[in-house]
Design an enzyme around this catalytic site. Structure first.
Site, PDB file in Angstrom:
ATOM      1  N   ARG A 246      -2.574  55.991  56.560  1.00  0.00           N
ATOM      2  CA  ARG A 246      -4.268  54.732  56.477  1.00  0.00           C
ATOM      3  C   ARG A 246      -5.274  55.365  56.300  1.00  0.00           C
ATOM      4  O   ARG A 246      -6.278  54.884  55.227  1.00  0.00           O
ATOM      5  CB  ARG A 246      -3.933  53.782  57.513  1.00  0.00           C
ATOM      6  CG  ARG A 246      -2.963  52.474  57.379  1.00  0.00           C
ATOM      7  CD  ARG A 246      -1.597  53.164  56.659  1.00  0.00           C
ATOM      8  NE  ARG A 246      -0.287  52.387  56.836  1.00  0.00           N
ATOM      9  CZ  ARG A 246       0.499  52.190  57.547  1.00  0.00           C
ATOM     10  NH1 ARG A 246       0.799  52.876  58.721  1.00  0.00           N
ATOM     11  NH2 ARG A 246       1.412  51.143  56.834  1.00  0.00           N
TER      12      ARG A 246
ATOM     13  N   HIS B 198       7.083  50.144  51.976  1.00  0.00           N
ATOM     14  CA  HIS B 198       5.834  51.393  51.928  1.00  0.00           C
ATOM     15  C   HIS B 198       5.657  52.551  50.961  1.00  0.00           C
ATOM     16  O   HIS B 198       4.950  53.741  51.357  1.00  0.00           O
ATOM     17  CB  HIS B 198       6.028  51.660  53.355  1.00  0.00           C
ATOM     18  CG  HIS B 198       5.461  51.139  54.860  1.00  0.00           C
ATOM     19  ND1 HIS B 198       4.461  50.680  55.265  1.00  0.00           N
ATOM     20  CD2 HIS B 198       6.261  49.843  55.583  1.00  0.00           C
ATOM     21  CE1 HIS B 198       4.059  49.571  56.104  1.00  0.00           C
ATOM     22  NE2 HIS B 198       6.093  49.322  56.139  1.00  0.00           N
TER      23      HIS B 198
ATOM     24  N   ASP C  47      11.792  50.748  57.324  1.00  0.00           N
ATOM     25  CA  ASP C  47      10.882  49.594  58.230  1.00  0.00           C
ATOM     26  C   ASP C  47      10.375  49.010  57.427  1.00  0.00           C
ATOM     27  O   ASP C  47       9.869  49.504  56.229  1.00  0.00           O
ATOM     28  CB  ASP C  47      10.391  50.044  59.318  1.00  0.00           C
ATOM     29  CG  ASP C  47       8.648  50.795  58.332  1.00  0.00           C
ATOM     30  OD1 ASP C  47       8.954  51.628  57.866  1.00  0.00           O
ATOM     31  OD2 ASP C  47       8.028  50.953  58.491  1.00  0.00           O
ATOM     32  N   GLU C  48      10.556  47.267  57.810  1.00  0.00           N
ATOM     33  CA  GLU C  48       9.184  46.670  56.812  1.00  0.00           C
ATOM     34  C   GLU C  48       9.780  46.857  55.312  1.00  0.00           C
ATOM     35  O   GLU C  48       8.565  46.648  54.630  1.00  0.00           O
ATOM     36  CB  GLU C  48       8.021  46.696  57.026  1.00  0.00           C
ATOM     37  CG  GLU C  48       7.299  46.698  58.684  1.00  0.00           C
ATOM     38  CD  GLU C  48       6.167  46.735  58.801  1.00  0.00           C
ATOM     39  OE1 GLU C  48       6.064  46.199  60.406  1.00  0.00           O
ATOM     40  OE2 GLU C  48       5.413  47.575  58.302  1.00  0.00           O
TER      41      GLU C  48
ATOM     42  N   THR D  79      -2.935  54.047  61.746  1.00  0.00           N
ATOM     43  CA  THR D  79      -4.528  53.832  61.932  1.00  0.00           C
ATOM     44  C   THR D  79      -4.997  52.922  61.114  1.00  0.00           C
ATOM     45  O   THR D  79      -5.797  53.881  60.184  1.00  0.00           O
ATOM     46  CB  THR D  79      -4.629  55.608  61.428  1.00  0.00           C
ATOM     47  OG1 THR D  79      -3.870  55.860  60.174  1.00  0.00           O
ATOM     48  CG2 THR D  79      -4.024  56.689  62.094  1.00  0.00           C
ATOM     49  N   GLU D  80      -5.040  52.016  60.897  1.00  0.00           N
ATOM     50  CA  GLU D  80      -5.260  51.014  59.765  1.00  0.00           C
ATOM     51  C   GLU D  80      -6.740  51.092  60.222  1.00  0.00           C
ATOM     52  O   GLU D  80      -8.644  51.234  59.081  1.00  0.00           O
ATOM     53  CB  GLU D  80      -4.982  50.238  59.684  1.00  0.00           C
ATOM     54  CG  GLU D  80      -3.261  49.822  58.886  1.00  0.00           C
ATOM     55  CD  GLU D  80      -2.443  50.166  59.777  1.00  0.00           C
ATOM     56  OE1 GLU D  80      -2.995  51.461  60.608  1.00  0.00           O
ATOM     57  OE2 GLU D  80      -1.584  49.391  59.014  1.00  0.00           O
TER      58      GLU D  80
ATOM     59  N   TYR E 258       2.458  51.726  71.038  1.00  0.00           N
ATOM     60  CA  TYR E 258       1.545  51.188  70.085  1.00  0.00           C
ATOM     61  C   TYR E 258      -0.072  51.680  71.060  1.00  0.00           C
ATOM     62  O   TYR E 258      -0.140  50.644  71.495  1.00  0.00           O
ATOM     63  CB  TYR E 258       2.166  50.353  69.484  1.00  0.00           C
ATOM     64  CG  TYR E 258       2.663  50.535  68.242  1.00  0.00           C
ATOM     65  CD1 TYR E 258       4.191  50.838  68.599  1.00  0.00           C
ATOM     66  CD2 TYR E 258       2.791  50.094  66.444  1.00  0.00           C
ATOM     67  CE1 TYR E 258       5.214  50.637  67.112  1.00  0.00           C
ATOM     68  CE2 TYR E 258       3.746  49.732  66.114  1.00  0.00           C
ATOM     69  CZ  TYR E 258       4.889  50.498  66.246  1.00  0.00           C
ATOM     70  OH  TYR E 258       6.062  50.388  65.759  1.00  0.00           O
ATOM     71  N   PHE E 259       0.111  52.615  70.197  1.00  0.00           N
ATOM     72  CA  PHE E 259      -1.413  53.083  71.551  1.00  0.00           C
ATOM     73  C   PHE E 259      -2.142  52.531  69.414  1.00  0.00           C
ATOM     74  O   PHE E 259      -3.575  52.873  69.806  1.00  0.00           O
ATOM     75  CB  PHE E 259      -1.584  54.988  71.420  1.00  0.00           C
ATOM     76  CG  PHE E 259      -1.230  55.041  72.740  1.00  0.00           C
ATOM     77  CD1 PHE E 259       0.041  53.957  72.622  1.00  0.00           C
ATOM     78  CD2 PHE E 259      -0.747  56.085  73.148  1.00  0.00           C
ATOM     79  CE1 PHE E 259       0.564  54.474  74.273  1.00  0.00           C
ATOM     80  CE2 PHE E 259      -0.234  56.641  74.135  1.00  0.00           C
ATOM     81  CZ  PHE E 259       0.148  56.093  74.729  1.00  0.00           C
ATOM     82  N   ASP E 260      -2.618  52.066  68.439  1.00  0.00           N
ATOM     83  CA  ASP E 260      -3.291  51.309  67.983  1.00  0.00           C
ATOM     84  C   ASP E 260      -4.107  50.309  68.397  1.00  0.00           C
ATOM     85  O   ASP E 260      -4.851  49.537  68.171  1.00  0.00           O
ATOM     86  CB  ASP E 260      -2.431  51.097  66.435  1.00  0.00           C
ATOM     87  CG  ASP E 260      -1.711  50.973  66.369  1.00  0.00           C
ATOM     88  OD1 ASP E 260      -0.849  51.431  66.537  1.00  0.00           O
ATOM     89  OD2 ASP E 260      -1.543  50.078  65.869  1.00  0.00           O
TER      90      ASP E 260
ATOM     91  N   ASP F  99       2.792  56.184  52.587  1.00  0.00           N
ATOM     92  CA  ASP F  99       2.717  55.164  52.535  1.00  0.00           C
ATOM     93  C   ASP F  99       1.912  53.826  51.722  1.00  0.00           C
ATOM     94  O   ASP F  99       1.884  54.853  50.897  1.00  0.00           O
ATOM     95  CB  ASP F  99       1.890  54.589  54.217  1.00  0.00           C
ATOM     96  CG  ASP F  99       2.649  53.505  54.871  1.00  0.00           C
ATOM     97  OD1 ASP F  99       2.822  52.281  53.960  1.00  0.00           O
ATOM     98  OD2 ASP F  99       3.048  53.502  56.130  1.00  0.00           O
TER      99      ASP F  99
END
Length: 749
Positions: free
Chosen positions: A157, A274, A333-334, A467-468, A427-429, A186
């Site tokens: 990101r 992704h 994932d996703e 990191t978005e 999740y540290f974002d 990604d």
């Protein structure tokens, strides 16, 4: 380009040993046991280093030799390494006497962690005298509880260059993390050179600014940490493009550097979802041959085509050669599996392999890739979606979806190793507030419904950083520190209570200052965001020890030239006060706002027949804001004792309403603190008091109201958008301590 960051700490830090207590030694993570002895050891250029065996002590000795650089000569003394076969993996014994330090270990990691403990003692408890360092005599016996102590970093990101990653590795090692999970690809960018497919980095590593970049640039107007570094832009075909990638030579060098710091790098190439950075270049990888966004996520690659596996195997063959780790992370994932429906190749695959649904197509892809990983001598890790459709007995599961609470137990029942990374803690974002550090510290990797026999499958855990909205090194450090220190103690496994940890942090903050890390300061406390007063009041700001706080009384953002807070601020009129901590080198922390409004008491209402409880309503639907809640969607009502959600099978997204009366036990100014993930709104006397609405991570908002003794109409609305929820309501009266609301606070009529 190697920089010994600890030398910077030694060059800048100046500390005095005061009382010799365990907490004041401030070792993070906390050792298993520590005993203080008499005297001190002086570490200088005259200190000799020896070992009774070769091999396992090499990286530890190398680290010590780096510390000897630029030290002056002193009284000769020595550091000795000895091998002890009775010690378990990563364990060490460390004894500091006035003339000798003895380090015992049975493996390379144990010896290295002993040296990192010495470095922490030097940084937080020693003092500098003519380029020598004085360490307190002590004896430490230590070993980690968990073998997997990781930090994950998404470089797709937003990109972080190889020079910064060396510093990143140094900081992980300093706090005894041993795994670096490197998320290299990604939708937004492909960051690793693949010789077979040079287009992946020639084109896939670069992009025009997207909506996430635009959001960061908007935030950068008031916070420069959100600026996107100019060094990550370049002109391509006449257009300014953002991005970057790592060459294979850079990757080999970083892997080697990390190994010398006791850290294993685990690469993640996320498939089958992704993957838009690749499918834009090779649309034949998708089921339809087009690249578009489906219901929730971008089109994945298609597991029903042999060309897909040829592509994937070519990539992972090169990955396996670059990374000596036994693990490769597949992601998985996703995945927008709906793109595989009504595809002839997928229908043929399902018939041929006797697959019942598209979940089993995903499982087919994961199992086939795992088989290929095994042929390369590697083991597969995947996010917990690899459970969907069936999991092989040899895959390692990385648990993150807190809204699927049974996933760890299902994996353990099948005998699969588990790495715990639940979003609620890891999740540290997620934006931070005054509760974030304690939340991380409360993380229990062997919880989540696992019995004693199932807990053996938990390898450990890690912090994840997506990191978005983290475009710069400064913003990354702000989000990572100091939460990373709390995670370090959790995963090393010998933490005490949070209050003890908080006391140690005073010295750790000084170390972070010395390393020039842009950590988040501790919150200022003592006030709500929206405050009331009757005739006059005093604002008492509770600040961290040794913090320098500047404030303004006109609502403007404080600068370092603004008045310094030294005593309570007198309030006798409606106004806005803002306060900021300023740290080393004038670094500015978050801005805290306290609005003050003069008011009178709100009268209580009369009730004829009050009964304990609150009226509860449940709405199993997704809402973006509480004013959109519709009574037509209500499916359940109940009476709860306090703020509870008495629904056994909760929908993925839902809303709730608690309604009744709050009992004010005395006349006074009541402060309410509402913390939620996602949105929430608190109404008192049918008016909004605390507005914490919208889709967001767990954050707290607060407000005051002056209440007369008695009953006051109360309503709490809450939204859960998906992904796990938090809902907490606390209050205080006057200067009393905060407490959670309880059954004694509520009635219905």
């Amino acid at each position: 380009m190697k920089i010994n960051n600890f030398s910077l700490v030694l060059g800048l830090a100046f500390f005095l040993i005061v009382k010799s207590t365990f907490a004041q030694l401030s070792i993070v993570p906390q050792p298993q046991s520590l005993k203080l002895l008499s005297g001190t050891f002086i570490f200088s250029a005259s200190t000799t280093i020896s070992a009774n065996t070769d091999g396992i002590f090499s990286i530890a000795i190398q680290e010590l030799n780096l510390l000897k650089k630029d030290r002056l000569k002193g009284t000769p003394n020595k550091i000795s390494f000895i091998k002890r076969t009775d010690l378990k993996p990563e364990a060490y014994s460390l004894r500091i006497d006035p003339t000798q330090i003895t380090i015992a270990a049975n493996d390379q990691s144990g010896a290295f962690w002993a040296v990192e403990t010495l470095k922490q003692l030097a940084a937080t408890n020693a003092f500098k005298t003519k380029n020598t360092w004085i360490l307190p005599a002590s004896e430490i016996n230590d070993r980690p509880k968990f073998s997997w102590r990781g930090v994950h970093l998404d470089v797709s990101r937003h990109f972080f260059d190889i020079d910064y990653l060396h510093r990143f590795i140094d900081r992980l090692a300093f706090y005894k993390f041993n795994k670096f999970h490197w998320h290299l690809t990604d939708d937004q960018g492909w960051r690793i050179e693949i010789k077979k497919y040079p287009e992946l980095t020639a084109k896939g590593a670069w992009r025009k600014l997207n909506n996430q970049d635009s959001a960061c640039l908007k935030l950068a107007i008031t916070n420069p940490d959100y600026n996107i570094p100019e060094k990550h832009f370049k002109m391509i075909d006449g257009e300014k493009m953002y991005g970057g990638f790592y060459t294979q030579e850079q990757i080999k060098e970083l892997v080697s550097y990390a190994a010398g710091k006791g850290i294993e790098i685990i690469p993640e190439i996320d498939m089958p979802g992704h993957m838009q950075a690749a499918t834009r270049l090779f649309p034949w990888l998708t089921s339809t041959g087009s690249v578009q966004k489906e219901k929730n996520f971008t089109d994945p690659i298609c597991p029903c085509k042999e060309t897909t596996f040829e592509f994937a195997e070519n990539i992972f063959k090169e990955i396996a050669q670059l990374f000596p780790s036994k693990y490769i992370h597949l992601g998985a994932d996703e995945v927008e599996k709906s793109s595989w429906k009504n595809i002839p190749e997928c229908e043929a695959l399902m018939k041929r392999e006797n697959l019942k649904n598209i979940d089993e197509i995903q499982s087919y892809f994961v199992k086939r890739m795992e088989k290929y990983f095994h042929s390369l001598g590697k083991e597969l890790i995947g996010w917990d979606e690899i459970l969907d459709g069936g999991i092989s007995p040899t895959a390692t599961l990385m648990y993150w979806r807190t809204w699927v609470p049974t996933a760890p137990k299902h994996a353990a029942e099948k005998g699969n190793p588990i790495i715990m990374t639940p979003g609620e803690y890891c999740y540290f974002d997620a934006q931070q507030d005054g509760h974030s550090l304690q939340k991380v510290y409360s993380f229990n990797p062997v919880g989540f419904g696992l019995n004693e026999s199932e807990q053996q499958y938990v390898l450990g855990g890690q912090a994840n950083i997506w990191t978005e909205y983290i475009p710069s090194e400064q913003r990354l450090e702000y989000m990572l520190f100091p939460r990373m220190l709390a995670m370090s103690e959790v995963l090393w496994g010998h933490q005490q209570d949070f209050e003890t940890f908080s006391r140690k942090m005073d010295r750790q903050f000084a170390v972070l200052d010395a390393m020039r890390i842009n950590y988040r300061f501790t919150d200022l406390k003592g006030f709500a965001e929206n405050n009331v007063f009757l005739k006059s009041a005093y604002l008492h700001i509770e600040a961290p020890k040794n913090a320098v706080v500047h404030y303004t009384t006109d609502g403007s953002v404080p600068k370092i030239s603004a008045p310094k807070y030294t005593k309570p601020i007198y309030i006798d009129k409606t106004q806005t006060i803002r306060a900021v901590i300023f740290g080393a080198n004038g670094r500015m922390g978050d801005v805290f706002t306290a609005n003050y409004v003069q008011t009178g008491y709100v009268d209580a209402v009369s009730l004829k027949n009050p009964k304990p409880g609150l009226n509860f309503s449940y709405y199993p639907k997704f809402y973006k804001a509480v004013n959109l809640i519709s009574e037509a969607d209500k499916t359940k009502t109940a009476t709860t004792a306090a703020i509870e959600i008495p629904v056994e099978d909760k929908a993925g997204s839902f809303a709730t309403r608690h309604q009744g009366y709050f009992y004010a036990a005395e006349d006074g100014i009541y402060s309410f603190f509402l913390r939620s993930d996602d949105g929430s709104v608190l109404k008192i006397q049918n008016k909004t008091l605390v507005d914490n609405d919208g889709m967001h991570f767990a954050i707290e908002k607060s407000a005051q109201i002056a209440l007369k003794k008695g009953y006051h109409p109360f309503e709490l609305l809450f939204l859960e958008g998906g992904g796990g929820y938090t809902l907490q309501l606390e209050y205080s009266v006057g200067t009393s301590k905060r407490k959670a609301v309880s059954a004694s606070d509520f009635v219905v009529e």
